[in-house]
Every structure is written in structure tokens, then in C-alpha cells.
Design a protein around this motif. Structure first.
Motif, short mmCIF file in Angstrom:
data_model
loop_
_atom_site.label_atom_id
_atom_site.label_comp_id
_atom_site.label_asym_id
_atom_site.label_seq_id
_atom_site.Cartn_x
_atom_site.Cartn_y
_atom_site.Cartn_z
N GLY A 62 47.89 34.67 46.70
CA GLY A 62 47.19 35.71 46.19
C GLY A 62 45.91 35.87 46.98
O GLY A 62 45.59 36.85 47.48
N TYR A 63 45.01 34.89 46.83
CA TYR A 63 43.56 34.68 47.35
C TYR A 63 43.85 34.82 48.92
O TYR A 63 43.24 35.90 49.66
N MET A 64 44.76 34.19 49.60
CA MET A 64 45.09 34.22 50.99
C MET A 64 45.39 35.47 51.38
O MET A 64 45.05 36.19 52.45
N ASN A 65 46.32 36.20 50.53
CA ASN A 65 46.97 37.65 50.88
C ASN A 65 45.67 38.47 51.04
O ASN A 65 45.60 39.29 51.68
N ASP A 66 44.98 38.18 49.96
CA ASP A 66 43.70 39.47 49.85
C ASP A 66 42.78 39.35 51.17
O ASP A 66 42.25 40.28 51.45
N VAL A 67 42.68 37.99 51.46
CA VAL A 67 41.81 37.97 52.53
C VAL A 67 42.54 38.46 53.89
O VAL A 67 41.81 39.23 54.62
N SER A 68 43.75 38.35 54.03
CA SER A 68 44.78 38.74 55.03
C SER A 68 44.78 40.27 55.12
O SER A 68 44.28 40.93 56.36
N ASP A 69 44.75 40.99 54.00
CA ASP A 69 44.78 42.51 54.02
C ASP A 69 43.24 43.04 54.51
O ASP A 69 43.45 44.19 54.88
N LYS A 70 42.52 42.25 54.24
CA LYS A 70 40.81 42.98 54.48
C LYS A 70 40.38 42.39 56.01
O LYS A 70 39.17 42.81 56.29
N MET A 71 41.23 41.70 56.73
CA MET A 71 40.58 41.04 58.12
C MET A 71 40.13 41.91 58.81
O MET A 71 39.22 41.61 59.69
N TYR A 72 40.85 43.30 58.79
CA TYR A 72 40.28 44.36 60.02
C TYR A 72 38.71 44.73 59.59
O TYR A 72 38.13 45.37 60.61
N LYS A 73 38.35 44.12 58.35
CA LYS A 73 37.00 44.55 58.09
C LYS A 73 35.79 43.35 58.70
O LYS A 73 34.63 43.40 58.55
N GLY A 74 36.54 42.24 59.46
CA GLY A 74 35.83 41.18 59.75
C GLY A 74 36.02 39.79 58.68
O GLY A 74 36.48 40.24 57.38
N LYS A 75 35.67 38.63 59.10
CA LYS A 75 36.35 37.55 58.11
C LYS A 75 35.31 37.47 57.16
O LYS A 75 35.76 37.40 55.93
N MET A 76 33.94 37.59 57.36
CA MET A 76 33.14 37.25 56.27
C MET A 76 33.33 38.58 55.28
O MET A 76 33.33 38.15 53.96
N ASN A 77 33.53 39.92 55.38
CA ASN A 77 33.72 40.66 54.49
C ASN A 77 34.93 40.56 53.74
O ASN A 77 35.23 40.70 52.61
N ALA A 78 36.19 39.93 54.50
CA ALA A 78 37.33 39.97 53.91
C ALA A 78 37.29 38.52 52.98
O ALA A 78 37.93 38.84 51.81
N LEU A 79 36.45 37.69 52.91
CA LEU A 79 36.36 36.61 52.28
C LEU A 79 35.46 37.15 50.91
O LEU A 79 35.86 36.72 49.89
N GLN A 80 34.54 37.80 51.24
CA GLN A 80 33.74 38.49 50.21
C GLN A 80 34.57 39.37 49.02
O GLN A 80 34.60 39.34 47.96
N ASP A 81 35.34 40.25 49.81
CA ASP A 81 36.18 41.06 49.01
C ASP A 81 37.30 40.16 48.28
O ASP A 81 37.66 40.50 47.17
N ALA A 82 37.90 39.23 48.61
CA ALA A 82 38.84 38.13 48.07
C ALA A 82 38.02 37.52 47.04
O ALA A 82 38.72 37.08 46.09
N ASP A 83 36.98 37.03 47.18
CA ASP A 83 36.18 36.46 46.27
C ASP A 83 35.88 37.51 44.94
O ASP A 83 36.23 37.06 43.68
N SER A 84 35.58 38.45 45.12
CA SER A 84 35.47 39.69 43.98
C SER A 84 36.61 39.62 43.31
O SER A 84 36.80 39.89 41.95
N LYS A 85 37.67 39.86 43.92
CA LYS A 85 39.10 40.11 43.29
C LYS A 85 39.41 38.81 42.48
O LYS A 85 39.76 39.26 41.32
N TYR A 86 39.16 37.70 42.87
CA TYR A 86 39.44 36.63 42.26
C TYR A 86 38.57 36.44 41.14
O TYR A 86 38.97 35.81 39.91
N ILE A 87 37.36 36.75 41.18
CA ILE A 87 36.42 36.76 40.04
C ILE A 87 36.65 37.55 39.00
O ILE A 87 36.61 37.23 37.67
N TYR A 88 37.27 38.62 39.53
CA TYR A 88 37.53 39.76 38.39
C TYR A 88 38.64 39.17 37.55
O TYR A 88 38.73 39.43 36.20
N LYS A 89 39.48 38.66 38.27
CA LYS A 89 41.04 38.13 37.42
C LYS A 89 40.58 36.88 36.67
O LYS A 89 40.97 36.70 35.49
N TYR A 90 39.85 35.95 36.95
CA TYR A 90 39.79 34.44 36.40
C TYR A 90 38.44 34.15 36.46
O TYR A 90 38.06 33.06 35.61
N GLY A 91 37.10 34.87 36.46
CA GLY A 91 36.02 34.60 35.79
C GLY A 91 35.10 34.06 37.12
O GLY A 91 35.43 33.59 38.13
#
Length: 281
Positions: free
Chosen positions: A244-273
Motif C-alpha cells: 500500500g505504501y509503495m503504491n501510494d508513492v508510485s501514484d504521486k511520482m509525477y509530483k517528484g520523488k520527495m513529494n511522493a514520499l511525503q504524501d505516502a508518509d502522510s497517508k500511512y500516518i493517518y492509517k497507522y499513527g
């Protein structure tokens, strides 16, 4: 490289780094780890990964299947034995810390207690060799060997599980509420391990102490493991969280790698803490 995201994951529990024991050192964008224990040893190893995602033990997807197989194995042997003892020799190498002689002495110490208590010992060995041929002949009524790699089935079928140092299969057995003993003969286990991570796990450093603790453990009942620092997850969904985390990164790679990682981090934190994402440095 701004167009490539690198990931890593850990199957093994690992050891705290010192001059004698190797540990983990990566250079990835996100490292999937079990929990606080891995975060601690990676930090102490000066790991260069940009961040960590706490996702649990990567192999927990097989727990249900292994538990079913363990139940069958247990029912098969409990007809003839009072107890089942699983011994994992995952730390055996021909070196100065835990060599073949010590391995055989460890097995002999366990077998003496097993014979007295009408117990079966399932020796889970990494090495299909003649290392234990003498013991297999001498204790043929109370000893069998399992060479299946990566299997927790003997541990889950056992009443007591014994491992060398902070053995990964044995700690997983403890997390699943089994009575376990860690044999720290070479004193390579980090002191903080016992204090902060293994309060429910018995650590011994001599054959005599091992025998005494084994007798005690055989008379006890299983109890829940209370420490979540090794991993807060043990639900069979570790690989789903990773995917799920890697898919979230992949979905936002058009925004650039660091932005994609930050977005995936935010989603993961929202789900799991908030504590499930750790940014390094």
C-alpha cells in the motif's frame, strides 16, 4: 536519482552492532522495519536510509498456515510425549562464538531434561549435515530433526522453544505467546535487549542455567507477550502495508520523488499513527 525510489525490508531480527557482530546498513529512500527495535539498531549502525516505515514482520502472511500445520504436528506427537521442545540452532557456525562443539553440548543438555520429562525435542537446523549424527543415534526415542528453512511450525507446535542468542524464530514464537529461552552463551546479546525488549523472554548463559530454566518452563503455561517494541503489528498484513505504501508513492511520482514520499508518509500516518513513520536525521 529523482525518478527512482529505493526500498528495503528486514526478514531477520538482527543484532545490536558491536565490534564482533555485523548488522544492517542501507542507503535507501524508505526502509520497511518491524518496529522500535529495528529503528534503534539501525540508528546505532549509522544507517543512511532517508526514513523508516514500521510495517511488521514481513513473513507474517504465513502465520495462519503455519499455525494450522503446527496444530497437526502437535496432535501427532502429544499422544506419546508429555511435552514438545523446539530447538533452533540458527546461530551455529564454526567460529569462536558458537561452534559445533557448543552446539552439541547444548543439544545434550536439553536431551537430558527431555528424557527425564518424557519430552520430544524437535531440532530445527539450518544445516543438513552430520553435525548431530551421534546425538540422533543416542537419543533416537526423543529427538527428531527438521531441516525446512524458515519454518516456525516446530516452534508453534512446542511447549517450550529454545534458540541461540536473540534468534529470530524464537522471538517470533515469543510474540505468539510461546514460552521461550534464549541461550546467550557467547554474551553477544546487547544488554538493553533484555531490559527493554525481552522482559518476557528468559536469557541464560550456561548449560546449567538452561537446564534449570527448561524444567521451570515445562511446568508453566503459555502467557501473552506484553512488549510491542519489537513490532506493534502481528496480524498477517505486513506485506499489504508495504504494498500500500509503495503504491501510494508510485501514484504521486509525477509530483517528484520527495513529494511522493511525503504524501505516502502522510497517508500511512493517518492509517497507522504518527510513530509508524520515522525520518532519519
Amino acid at each position: 536519482n529523482s525518478k527512482i525510489v529505493s526500498f528495503a525490508a528486514i526478514w531477520s531480527l538482527g543484532n545490536f552492532p558491536d565490534a564482533r557482530v555485523p548488522t544492517f546498513h542501507k542507503f535507501v529512500d524508505r526502509f520497511f522495519i518491524w518496529g522500535d527495535w529495528h529503528s534503534n539498531i539501525l540508528s546505532s549502525s549509522k544507517d543512511q536510509s532517508l526514513g523508516y516505515v514500521i510495517s511488521g514482520y514481513i513473513g507474517d502472511i504465513d502465520f495462519t498456515i503455519m499455525q494450522d500445520s503446527a496444530a497437526l504436528l502437535r496432535s501427532k506427537y502429544k499422544k506419546n510425549y508429555l511435552n514438545i521442545i523446539a530447538l533452533y540452532d540458527t546461530g551455529v557456525f564454526d567460529d569462536c562464538f558458537f561452534n559445533n562443539e557448543i552446539a552439541n553440548n547444548l543439544l545434550t543438555a536439553i536431551m537430558k531434561i527431555a528424557e527425564i520429562n518424557n519430552s520430544l525435542v524437535i531440532l530445527k537446523s539450518k544445516f543438513n549435515s552430520n553435525l548431530y549424527s551421534k546425538a540422533l543415534h543416542q537419543y533416537s526415542k526423543n529427538l527428531i530433526v527438521d531441516y525446512n528453512k524458515g519454518s516456525l511450525i516446530p516452534a508453534l507446535a512446542a511447549d517450550v522453544v529454545i534458540g541461540v542468542e536473540n534468534s529470530t524464530p524464537v522471538i517470533l514464537a515469543a510474540l505468539m505467546n510461546k514460552r521461550v529461552i534464549n541461550f546467550n552463551y557467547a554474551n553477544t546479546v546487547w544488554d538493553d535487549w533484555e531490559l527493554n525488549y525481552a522482559s518476557d523472554i528468559t536469557m541464560v548463559g550456561s548449560f546449567e542455567s538452561l537446564q534449570k530454566q527448561l524444567i521451570i518452563k515445562l511446568s508453566q503455561e503459555d502467557k501473552p507477550y506484553s512488549n510491542t517494541k519489537i513490532t506493534p503489528f502481528l496480524d498477517g498484513d505486513s506485506q499489504k502495508r508495504m504494498a500500500g505504501y509503495m503504491n501510494d508513492v508510485s501514484d504521486k511520482m509525477y509530483k517528484g520523488k520527495m513529494n511522493a514520499l511525503q504524501d505516502a508518509d502522510s497517508k500511512y500516518i493517518y492509517k497507522y499513527g504518527l510513530d509508524k513513520i520515522i525520518i532519519n536525521g
